[in-house]
Design a protein around this motif. Structure first.
Motif, mmCIF file in Angstrom:
data_model
loop_
_atom_site.group_PDB
_atom_site.id
_atom_site.type_symbol
_atom_site.label_atom_id
_atom_site.label_comp_id
_atom_site.label_asym_id
_atom_site.label_seq_id
_atom_site.Cartn_x
_atom_site.Cartn_y
_atom_site.Cartn_z
ATOM 1 N N THR A 115 -20.372 41.985 5.660
ATOM 2 C CA THR A 115 -18.973 42.200 5.338
ATOM 3 C C THR A 115 -18.020 41.745 6.456
ATOM 4 O O THR A 115 -17.273 42.537 7.010
ATOM 5 N N PRO A 116 -18.036 40.462 6.798
ATOM 6 C CA PRO A 116 -17.122 40.002 7.845
ATOM 7 C C PRO A 116 -15.661 40.088 7.399
ATOM 8 O O PRO A 116 -15.351 40.016 6.218
ATOM 9 N N GLN A 117 -14.809 40.274 8.369
ATOM 10 C CA GLN A 117 -13.376 40.268 8.133
ATOM 11 C C GLN A 117 -12.701 39.823 9.425
ATOM 12 O O GLN A 117 -13.327 39.770 10.472
ATOM 13 N N ILE A 118 -11.428 39.517 9.333
ATOM 14 C CA ILE A 118 -10.634 39.187 10.503
ATOM 15 C C ILE A 118 -9.535 40.214 10.632
ATOM 16 O O ILE A 118 -9.037 40.735 9.632
ATOM 17 N N VAL A 119 -9.178 40.550 11.869
ATOM 18 C CA VAL A 119 -8.046 41.429 12.142
ATOM 19 C C VAL A 119 -7.068 40.647 13.000
ATOM 20 O O VAL A 119 -7.448 40.078 14.022
ATOM 21 N N LEU A 120 -5.827 40.611 12.561
ATOM 22 C CA LEU A 120 -4.765 39.947 13.311
ATOM 23 C C LEU A 120 -3.901 41.005 13.981
ATOM 24 O O LEU A 120 -3.652 42.068 13.406
ATOM 25 N N PHE A 121 -3.465 40.714 15.187
ATOM 26 C CA PHE A 121 -2.605 41.649 15.910
ATOM 27 C C PHE A 121 -1.154 41.394 15.545
ATOM 28 O O PHE A 121 -0.748 40.256 15.310
ATOM 29 N N THR A 122 -0.381 42.458 15.487
ATOM 30 C CA THR A 122 1.008 42.351 15.059
ATOM 31 C C THR A 122 1.887 43.328 15.812
ATOM 32 O O THR A 122 1.419 44.383 16.251
ATOM 33 N N ARG A 123 3.134 42.971 15.944
ATOM 34 C CA ARG A 123 4.127 43.889 16.512
ATOM 35 C C ARG A 123 4.840 44.663 15.405
ATOM 36 O O ARG A 123 5.395 45.725 15.651
ATOM 37 N N ASP A 124 4.846 44.128 14.184
ATOM 38 C CA ASP A 124 5.547 44.762 13.063
ATOM 39 C C ASP A 124 4.588 44.820 11.874
ATOM 40 O O ASP A 124 4.573 43.940 11.019
ATOM 41 N N ILE A 125 3.793 45.865 11.832
ATOM 42 C CA ILE A 125 2.728 45.973 10.836
ATOM 43 C C ILE A 125 3.272 46.090 9.415
ATOM 44 O O ILE A 125 2.675 45.556 8.478
ATOM 45 N N ASP A 126 4.409 46.744 9.245
ATOM 46 C CA ASP A 126 4.979 46.854 7.898
ATOM 47 C C ASP A 126 5.397 45.481 7.382
ATOM 48 O O ASP A 126 5.132 45.137 6.234
ATOM 49 N N ARG A 127 6.056 44.698 8.219
ATOM 50 C CA ARG A 127 6.481 43.357 7.810
ATOM 51 C C ARG A 127 5.269 42.487 7.486
ATOM 52 O O ARG A 127 5.236 41.810 6.464
ATOM 53 N N ALA A 128 4.246 42.532 8.340
ATOM 54 C CA ALA A 128 3.056 41.711 8.122
ATOM 55 C C ALA A 128 2.348 42.081 6.819
ATOM 56 O O ALA A 128 2.027 41.225 5.999
#
Length: 129
Positions: free
Chosen positions: A6-19
């Motif tokens: 079950t691979p996945q990617i996680v992206l880092f964000t400053r505005d999680i709601d917007r992303a």
């Protein structure tokens, strides 16, 4: 025996709601969030069996003592489609920043590039004959 699954990617964000709102409008559905109430520090979304996560830059620094980067073109989300032109226009209509309009690549693909509102690259790609 397979060690991983079950691979996945996680992206880092400053505005999680917007992303996460941007990807929901692309058709992704929420699969996980923490905390469940209030502004989350991590949200996973799924589309067609693919899972993408978003983690806040602050939480990643504070909770895991890591040094994440939320700026720049460090990764790309790839979305396959049967209509690159429509997919490209749809992303831009939802607030993506156009980078490169649809163009042939190799001898059998049509691709287009944009950035999501957080600056992550999104490529829409179509197989052509």
């Amino acid at each position: 025996m397979t060690l991983f699954r079950t691979p996945q990617i996680v992206l880092f964000t400053r505005d999680i709601d917007r992303a996460t709102n941007f990807y929901r409008r692309l058709g992704f559905e929420e699969a996980f969030r923490t905390p469940r109430v209030g502004t989350p520090i991590h949200v996973d979304l799924t589309l067609d069996g693919y899972r993408i996560g978003f983690a806040t830059e602050t939480s990643t620094r504070n909770d895991h003592c890591l040094d994440p980067v939320a700026d720049g073109q460090h990764a790309a989300v790839i979305l396959w489609t049967d209509d690159v032109h429509a997919g490209y226009a749809h992303r831009v209509d939802l607030g993506a920043t156009p980078i490169k309009p649809p163009e042939p690549w190799l001898d059998h693909l049509l691709i287009a590039w944009a950035e999501d509102p957080e600056g992550h690259l999104i490529q829409v790609v179509q197989t052509v004959s």
